[in-house]
Motif scaffolding. Sequence first.
Motif, PDB file in Angstrom:
ATOM      1  N   GLU A   1      12.846  16.059 -29.211  1.00 10.43           N
ATOM      2  CA  GLU A   1      13.986  16.923 -28.918  1.00 10.43           C
ATOM      3  C   GLU A   1      14.796  16.395 -27.726  1.00 10.43           C
ATOM      4  OE1 GLU A   1      15.018  19.630 -30.604  1.00 10.43           O
ATOM      5  OE2 GLU A   1      13.455  19.180 -32.086  1.00 10.43           O
ATOM      6  N   TRP A   2      16.133  16.546 -27.825  1.00 13.38           N
ATOM      7  CA  TRP A   2      17.014  16.268 -26.686  1.00 13.38           C
ATOM      8  C   TRP A   2      16.812  17.372 -25.648  1.00 13.38           C
ATOM      9  CZ3 TRP A   2      20.719  19.229 -24.327  1.00 13.38           C
ATOM     10  CH2 TRP A   2      21.574  18.580 -23.446  1.00 13.38           C
ATOM     11  N   PRO A   3      16.799  17.086 -24.348  1.00 13.99           N
ATOM     12  CA  PRO A   3      17.090  15.792 -23.708  1.00 13.99           C
ATOM     13  C   PRO A   3      15.856  14.954 -23.394  1.00 13.99           C
ATOM     14  CG  PRO A   3      17.087  17.490 -22.040  1.00 13.99           C
ATOM     15  CD  PRO A   3      16.784  18.182 -23.346  1.00 13.99           C
ATOM     16  N   GLY A   4      14.695  15.369 -23.832  1.00 14.20           N
ATOM     17  CA  GLY A   4      13.490  14.604 -23.565  1.00 14.20           C
ATOM     18  C   GLY A   4      13.285  14.360 -22.082  1.00 14.20           C
ATOM     19  N   ASP A   5      13.020  13.102 -21.733  1.00 14.10           N
ATOM     20  CA  ASP A   5      12.792  12.753 -20.328  1.00 14.10           C
ATOM     21  C   ASP A   5      14.056  12.235 -19.640  1.00 14.10           C
ATOM     22  OD1 ASP A   5      10.107  13.387 -20.580  1.00 14.10           O
ATOM     23  OD2 ASP A   5       9.567  11.362 -21.243  1.00 14.10           O
ATOM     24  N   ALA A   6      15.225  12.466 -20.238  1.00 11.86           N
ATOM     25  CA  ALA A   6      16.468  11.944 -19.675  1.00 11.86           C
ATOM     26  C   ALA A   6      16.783  12.592 -18.334  1.00 11.86           C
ATOM     27  CB  ALA A   6      17.628  12.183 -20.639  1.00 11.86           C
ATOM     28  N   GLY A   7      17.244  11.761 -17.403  1.00  9.45           N
ATOM     29  CA  GLY A   7      17.645  12.283 -16.106  1.00  9.45           C
ATOM     30  C   GLY A   7      18.970  13.014 -16.181  1.00  9.45           C
ATOM     31  N   GLN A   8      19.158  13.973 -15.295  1.00  8.52           N
ATOM     32  CA  GLN A   8      20.371  14.787 -15.280  1.00  8.52           C
ATOM     33  C   GLN A   8      21.243  14.410 -14.095  1.00  8.52           C
ATOM     34  OE1 GLN A   8      20.105  18.881 -13.950  1.00  8.52           O
ATOM     35  NE2 GLN A   8      21.380  19.573 -15.670  1.00  8.52           N
ATOM     36  N   SER A   9      22.567  14.367 -14.336  1.00 10.85           N
ATOM     37  CA  SER A   9      23.541  14.189 -13.259  1.00 10.85           C
ATOM     38  C   SER A   9      24.834  14.873 -13.694  1.00 10.85           C
ATOM     39  CB  SER A   9      23.772  12.698 -12.968  1.00 10.85           C
ATOM     40  OG  SER A   9      24.230  12.016 -14.120  1.00 10.85           O
ATOM     41  N   TRP A  10      25.878  14.700 -12.865  1.00 10.34           N
ATOM     42  CA  TRP A  10      27.156  15.352 -13.152  1.00 10.34           C
ATOM     43  C   TRP A  10      28.298  14.373 -12.939  1.00 10.34           C
ATOM     44  CZ3 TRP A  10      26.931  20.275 -15.088  1.00 10.34           C
ATOM     45  CH2 TRP A  10      25.708  20.938 -14.947  1.00 10.34           C
ATOM     46  N   THR A  11      29.369  14.570 -13.680  1.00  8.05           N
ATOM     47  CA  THR A  11      30.551  13.714 -13.540  1.00  8.05           C
ATOM     48  C   THR A  11      31.804  14.569 -13.557  1.00  8.05           C
ATOM     49  OG1 THR A  11      31.788  11.855 -14.506  1.00  8.05           O
ATOM     50  CG2 THR A  11      30.720  13.336 -16.046  1.00  8.05           C
ATOM     51  N   ARG A  12      32.830  14.110 -12.867  1.00  2.00           N
ATOM     52  CA  ARG A  12      34.137  14.775 -12.914  1.00  2.00           C
ATOM     53  C   ARG A  12      35.081  14.124 -13.927  1.00  2.00           C
ATOM     54  NH1 ARG A  12      34.548  18.591  -9.163  1.00  2.00           N
ATOM     55  NH2 ARG A  12      33.138  18.536  -7.361  1.00  2.00           N
ATOM     56  N   LEU A  13      34.634  13.025 -14.532  1.00  2.00           N
ATOM     57  CA  LEU A  13      35.444  12.354 -15.541  1.00  2.00           C
ATOM     58  C   LEU A  13      35.117  12.943 -16.909  1.00  2.00           C
ATOM     59  CD1 LEU A  13      37.397  10.101 -16.424  1.00  2.00           C
ATOM     60  CD2 LEU A  13      35.414   8.581 -16.573  1.00  2.00           C
ATOM     61  N   ASP A  14      36.096  13.567 -17.508  1.00  4.05           N
ATOM     62  CA  ASP A  14      35.934  14.157 -18.832  1.00  4.05           C
ATOM     63  C   ASP A  14      35.952  13.027 -19.872  1.00  4.05           C
ATOM     64  OD1 ASP A  14      36.083  15.530 -21.244  1.00  4.05           O
ATOM     65  OD2 ASP A  14      37.626  16.929 -20.565  1.00  4.05           O
ATOM     66  N   PRO A  15      34.911  12.870 -20.678  1.00  5.18           N
ATOM     67  CA  PRO A  15      34.934  11.811 -21.678  1.00  5.18           C
ATOM     68  C   PRO A  15      36.103  11.932 -22.655  1.00  5.18           C
ATOM     69  CG  PRO A  15      33.127  13.336 -22.094  1.00  5.18           C
ATOM     70  CD  PRO A  15      33.663  13.646 -20.732  1.00  5.18           C
ATOM     71  N   GLU A  16      36.583  13.153 -22.858  1.00  4.38           N
ATOM     72  CA  GLU A  16      37.744  13.331 -23.730  1.00  4.38           C
ATOM     73  C   GLU A  16      38.990  12.685 -23.141  1.00  4.38           C
ATOM     74  OE1 GLU A  16      38.096  14.999 -26.934  1.00  4.38           O
ATOM     75  OE2 GLU A  16      35.991  14.417 -26.769  1.00  4.38           O
ATOM     76  N   ASP A  17      39.070  12.616 -21.808  1.00  5.80           N
ATOM     77  CA  ASP A  17      40.204  11.954 -21.171  1.00  5.80           C
ATOM     78  C   ASP A  17      40.159  10.442 -21.376  1.00  5.80           C
ATOM     79  OD1 ASP A  17      41.192  14.358 -20.288  1.00  5.80           O
ATOM     80  OD2 ASP A  17      40.344  14.190 -18.273  1.00  5.80           O
ATOM     81  N   VAL A  18      38.946   9.916 -21.533  1.00  7.05           N
ATOM     82  CA  VAL A  18      38.810   8.488 -21.841  1.00  7.05           C
ATOM     83  C   VAL A  18      39.124   8.247 -23.314  1.00  7.05           C
ATOM     84  CG1 VAL A  18      37.285   6.487 -21.800  1.00  7.05           C
ATOM     85  CG2 VAL A  18      37.029   8.273 -20.067  1.00  7.05           C
ATOM     86  N   GLY A  19      38.496   9.019 -24.180  1.00  4.05           N
ATOM     87  CA  GLY A  19      38.691   8.831 -25.614  1.00  4.05           C
ATOM     88  C   GLY A  19      40.105   9.104 -26.071  1.00  4.05           C
ATOM     89  N   GLY A  20      40.830   9.968 -25.358  1.00  2.00           N
ATOM     90  CA  GLY A  20      42.197  10.298 -25.745  1.00  2.00           C
ATOM     91  C   GLY A  20      43.244   9.382 -25.154  1.00  2.00           C
ATOM     92  N   ASP A  21      42.837   8.403 -24.371  1.00  2.00           N
ATOM     93  CA  ASP A  21      43.761   7.459 -23.731  1.00  2.00           C
ATOM     94  C   ASP A  21      43.437   6.068 -24.268  1.00  2.00           C
ATOM     95  OD1 ASP A  21      45.131   5.713 -21.997  1.00  2.00           O
ATOM     96  OD2 ASP A  21      44.972   7.105 -20.324  1.00  2.00           O
ATOM     97  N   TRP A  22      44.230   5.594 -25.239  1.00  2.00           N
ATOM     98  CA  TRP A  22      43.909   4.340 -25.935  1.00  2.00           C
ATOM     99  C   TRP A  22      43.747   3.159 -24.977  1.00  2.00           C
ATOM    100  CZ3 TRP A  22      43.035   4.338 -31.234  1.00  2.00           C
ATOM    101  CH2 TRP A  22      42.927   3.097 -31.865  1.00  2.00           C
ATOM    102  N   PRO A  23      44.663   2.933 -24.025  1.00  2.00           N
ATOM    103  CA  PRO A  23      44.456   1.814 -23.096  1.00  2.00           C
ATOM    104  C   PRO A  23      43.191   1.957 -22.255  1.00  2.00           C
ATOM    105  CG  PRO A  23      46.750   2.491 -23.075  1.00  2.00           C
ATOM    106  CD  PRO A  23      45.999   3.533 -23.834  1.00  2.00           C
ATOM    107  N   ALA A  24      42.875   3.170 -21.825  1.00  2.00           N
ATOM    108  CA  ALA A  24      41.657   3.385 -21.036  1.00  2.00           C
ATOM    109  C   ALA A  24      40.417   3.093 -21.867  1.00  2.00           C
ATOM    110  CB  ALA A  24      41.610   4.813 -20.510  1.00  2.00           C
ATOM    111  N   LEU A  25      40.394   3.595 -23.088  1.00  2.00           N
ATOM    112  CA  LEU A  25      39.246   3.355 -23.957  1.00  2.00           C
ATOM    113  C   LEU A  25      39.110   1.865 -24.267  1.00  2.00           C
ATOM    114  CD1 LEU A  25      36.954   4.643 -25.594  1.00  2.00           C
ATOM    115  CD2 LEU A  25      38.556   4.860 -27.512  1.00  2.00           C
ATOM    116  N   PHE A  26      40.230   1.188 -24.492  1.00  2.00           N
ATOM    117  CA  PHE A  26      40.210  -0.246 -24.777  1.00  2.00           C
ATOM    118  C   PHE A  26      39.649  -1.022 -23.589  1.00  2.00           C
ATOM    119  CE2 PHE A  26      42.561  -4.376 -24.972  1.00  2.00           C
ATOM    120  CZ  PHE A  26      41.973  -4.862 -26.131  1.00  2.00           C
ATOM    121  N   ALA A  27      40.080  -0.668 -22.380  1.00  2.00           N
ATOM    122  CA  ALA A  27      39.580  -1.347 -21.187  1.00  2.00           C
ATOM    123  C   ALA A  27      38.071  -1.155 -21.035  1.00  2.00           C
ATOM    124  CB  ALA A  27      40.310  -0.828 -19.948  1.00  2.00           C
TER     125      ALA A  27
END
Length: 379
Positions: A257-283
């Motif tokens: 089962e997720w998350p198993g032994d995965a470590g937890q942290s936090w980010t202020r960067l929304d992955p949707e902001d990366v995926g929705g920005d073609w040049p950012a995702l390409f980089a």
Amino acid sequence: MSTAEELRARLVTALTGAGSLTAGWAPSLAAVPRHAFLPETIWADFDGGDTECRRDEDPGRWLRLAYADVPVVTQWDDGAEDGGRTVPTSSASMPTMVAGMLADLDAGPGHRVLEIGTGTGYNAALLAHRLGAGNVSTVEVDAKVAGAARSALRAAGFAPEVVCADGSLGWPASAPYDRLLSTVSLRSIPPAWLSQVRPGGVIVSPVSPLLGGGAVVRLTVGDDAAASGRFTRSSAFMLLRQQRYVGAPVDDYLPGEWPGDAGQSWTRLDPEDVGGDWPALFACALALPDVYYRRHDYGEGRMWWLFDTAVTSWATVDSAPGQPRFEVRQFGPRRLWDEMEAAHDRWAAAGRPGYGRYGLTVTATGQRAWLDEPGNALP
């Protein structure tokens, strides 16, 4: 109803006015009938959606689609005959893209050209019209598609060499070439292409990194059989069949089962902001060539999963609207989200560069991406 000649003339005028079509290629686009290379049933997103359009049922719309500045899908699912339509696998490229890539190719009288991905045969006809059929070889992996293209070319009065073969191997029988043009996208440039293009010759191909994004690269081949050059424009092409990637099942990364032994942290960067920005995702994709993602919706949120192709590491990031930070879970020897966030930060610190500041150097043993100049390789 407008005639094919009228529609073709309007398309050439529009492409020229937009600066997409160079003077050298304008006569070819004006002379070669695009509609003559399309099958009786096509799909395109124009004047009311991408529903199926049959020539016998709506000839006017079919002809308008033939000369609209849109890509036209001509095959689904590698030609499977079960009636389903899941993945488009052959098409006639958007005329703006065709004109732009021909400009990138910079082919002229006397040049020998190899095209990878014959498709409908229209692009090969343009090359043959300007360069002469004897100077053009085109390779198509799908025997049915190759046969249809060969017939359409002959009917239109063109006879370039049409070969049914694995495009990743080029076509050594007619090498060397002055130019190589790929109309299918790649994860990596095949080494065989480098050895079949003369020193000083040019390779133009779409590149689609595994993580996402995509752009056309223009490479110049050197005396050492390496090639280097910049990306010129964004692109979204169908992948070379030999380079399609199917990721391992999630259970291979995360037994239990997720998350198993995965470590937890936090980010202020929304992955949707990366995926929705073609040049950012390409980089990010250029910096992380062995990482891919999946995502799934839940309630009002969406979870991103990052995986490495070695099947050693994974990460998840929750994206929920309006949140100031997002939960991260990471497992394995690599911290994939940390790598993704670092790549995004480097892109932002560099001034959020577009495609033209990135380039690619390719050798017989691999390829590496760079920013601004070849010595500045992406980490």
